[in-house]
Design a protein around this motif. Sequence first.
Motif, PDB file in Angstrom:
ATOM      1  N   ASP B 152      27.456   4.075  45.127  1.00  0.00           N
ATOM      2  CA  ASP B 152      27.431   3.023  44.103  1.00  0.00           C
ATOM      3  C   ASP B 152      26.981   3.569  42.767  1.00  0.00           C
ATOM      4  O   ASP B 152      26.266   4.567  42.684  1.00  0.00           O
ATOM      5  CB  ASP B 152      26.671   1.780  44.562  1.00  0.00           C
ATOM      6  N   ARG B 191      37.247   0.099  47.792  1.00  0.00           N
ATOM      7  CA  ARG B 191      36.231  -0.515  46.929  1.00  0.00           C
ATOM      8  C   ARG B 191      35.551  -1.546  47.798  1.00  0.00           C
ATOM      9  O   ARG B 191      36.191  -2.497  48.259  1.00  0.00           O
ATOM     10  CB  ARG B 191      36.887  -1.169  45.708  1.00  0.00           C
ATOM     11  N   ASP B 195      30.450  -2.531  42.179  1.00  0.00           N
ATOM     12  CA  ASP B 195      30.462  -1.112  41.795  1.00  0.00           C
ATOM     13  C   ASP B 195      30.223  -0.214  43.010  1.00  0.00           C
ATOM     14  O   ASP B 195      29.781   0.917  42.870  1.00  0.00           O
ATOM     15  CB  ASP B 195      29.381  -0.862  40.737  1.00  0.00           C
ATOM     16  N   GLU B 196      30.527  -0.728  44.204  1.00  0.00           N
ATOM     17  CA  GLU B 196      30.286   0.050  45.434  1.00  0.00           C
ATOM     18  C   GLU B 196      31.604   0.494  46.076  1.00  0.00           C
ATOM     19  O   GLU B 196      32.553  -0.290  46.159  1.00  0.00           O
ATOM     20  CB  GLU B 196      29.503  -0.812  46.440  1.00  0.00           C
ATOM     21  N   ILE B 232      26.566   8.381  40.000  1.00  0.00           N
ATOM     22  CA  ILE B 232      26.600   7.586  41.244  1.00  0.00           C
ATOM     23  C   ILE B 232      25.621   8.161  42.269  1.00  0.00           C
ATOM     24  O   ILE B 232      25.267   9.341  42.206  1.00  0.00           O
ATOM     25  CB  ILE B 232      28.023   7.525  41.875  1.00  0.00           C
ATOM     26  N   SER B 261      24.611   2.161  53.398  1.00  0.00           N
ATOM     27  CA  SER B 261      24.278   1.398  52.198  1.00  0.00           C
ATOM     28  C   SER B 261      22.779   1.514  51.879  1.00  0.00           C
ATOM     29  O   SER B 261      22.373   1.699  50.724  1.00  0.00           O
ATOM     30  CB  SER B 261      24.702  -0.053  52.433  1.00  0.00           C
ATOM     31  N   SER B 264      22.042   4.852  50.474  1.00  0.00           N
ATOM     32  CA  SER B 264      22.445   4.936  49.071  1.00  0.00           C
ATOM     33  C   SER B 264      21.356   4.337  48.167  1.00  0.00           C
ATOM     34  O   SER B 264      21.026   4.893  47.107  1.00  0.00           O
ATOM     35  CB  SER B 264      23.771   4.189  48.896  1.00  0.00           C
ATOM     36  N   SER B 265      20.792   3.209  48.596  1.00  0.00           N
ATOM     37  CA  SER B 265      19.708   2.579  47.819  1.00  0.00           C
ATOM     38  C   SER B 265      18.501   3.505  47.748  1.00  0.00           C
ATOM     39  O   SER B 265      17.813   3.588  46.725  1.00  0.00           O
ATOM     40  CB  SER B 265      19.280   1.261  48.476  1.00  0.00           C
ATOM     41  N   LYS B 268      19.112   6.207  45.252  1.00  0.00           N
ATOM     42  CA  LYS B 268      18.963   5.647  43.907  1.00  0.00           C
ATOM     43  C   LYS B 268      17.475   5.528  43.542  1.00  0.00           C
ATOM     44  O   LYS B 268      17.055   5.936  42.460  1.00  0.00           O
ATOM     45  CB  LYS B 268      19.625   4.263  43.897  1.00  0.00           C
TER      46      LYS B 268
END
Lengths: 116, 286
Positions: B152, B191, B195-196, B232, B261, B264-265, B268
């Motif tokens: 993302d 997609r 935005d992921e 990203i 997911s 990914s967080s 970030k």
Amino acid sequence: MGYRKENNRKAEIIMRLSEFEMPPMQDVLIVGKRAAIGPEAARRMVDVLSPEQYDIVRIDHPVIEAVVIRKALLNMISKDKLLELIIEEGGKIANETLIIKAQVNITIQVSKSIEL
Amino acid sequence: MIRKVKDIMVRDFIKIDALCRVGRIQEIALEKGYDCFPVVEGDRIIGVLTTQELIKAHSNRIAADAVSNKYEVISLDANLWTAEEIIKQKKINILLVKEDEEICGIITKHLLDAELGKHVDLLTGLYRSDYIYYKAVELVKEDMDFSIIFLDINNFGHINKTYGHVKGDIILQEVSILLKKSIPSDAYLCRFAGDEFIVLIPYNIKDSISIANKLVDVVLCHKFQNNILVTISAGIAGKNKYNIKLHSAYSVVTNIINTASLASSKAKAEKSKISIAGNFKSDEIA
């Protein structure tokens, strides 16, 4: 001087009697791709009237869809050779909508010499 | 949710007897508006007649002489992506849907294209998540290794607020093109939402790390419009001894996507390029 009006009508009847061939086709039937009767209908017709006597060969040709051949002919000449000949000659006059019947007589000539 | 053949198939159709005259079938097609007829002989399907065959054939022919064998039979519970794969592989336009040895529906290529068109994202041209779920479920069923890279865009909300949503959309399109160009030929991209993005890789986590790094770098190195800095984060998850025990293939996939997911967080939050999934609980929400 008077004249007499004649009303003299005659009908002439000509009859030709011959044996009806079953099925009503000869040795070979060349079926066009858009003919009114397709090879499947021809197969069903000959299967009902003359079971196992005809072979249907679907072919890859611009206008001919299939050829129906009397199996007896194939006892005398190979299928490939006979088909080649039928397509070569039949292809010259066939079109997509036609069904052409062909009479094919095969005569085998043999000449042998033997010692006396 | 992956849609199935039974959800979209045409149930209203007529079976035609092999001896029926083509002219009669043409009349039925005109009267009823049908464009495909299965042709049967007794209980046996011998082919299909579509508008194309009906136009080509002489009206005196019997159905058996006009049928096409360009069709396949598919089960009622097959999903739409399977149907699409069969149509593409076999180069056909018709699928007959079977239930308990009975034909109960018809799927045409046009019908399928119209339905699957809904699963393509209009902005980016990429598939939506449904496609990835389908592919991943197939891999679970075949007991193949695979991993999910969840990507993302960092601070995308801020980009939208600063430069406007039009620019935001252009960035999404550019990122899509970059990802599409950079994934391996046997990987699948979609997609996922906003935005992921998700990349499904048919290898294990270890082999996917270099791909994830490459994808992050490709975006980092690209010069976007107005020199906007776009980065990203990537989270990677794959099949493991925990998720493989779940009762259905679909649950396994859902769990892996959710875990990726969360990874990914984490990436970030830690301001790192990628994060590899550890022991996230399956019910945590990203």
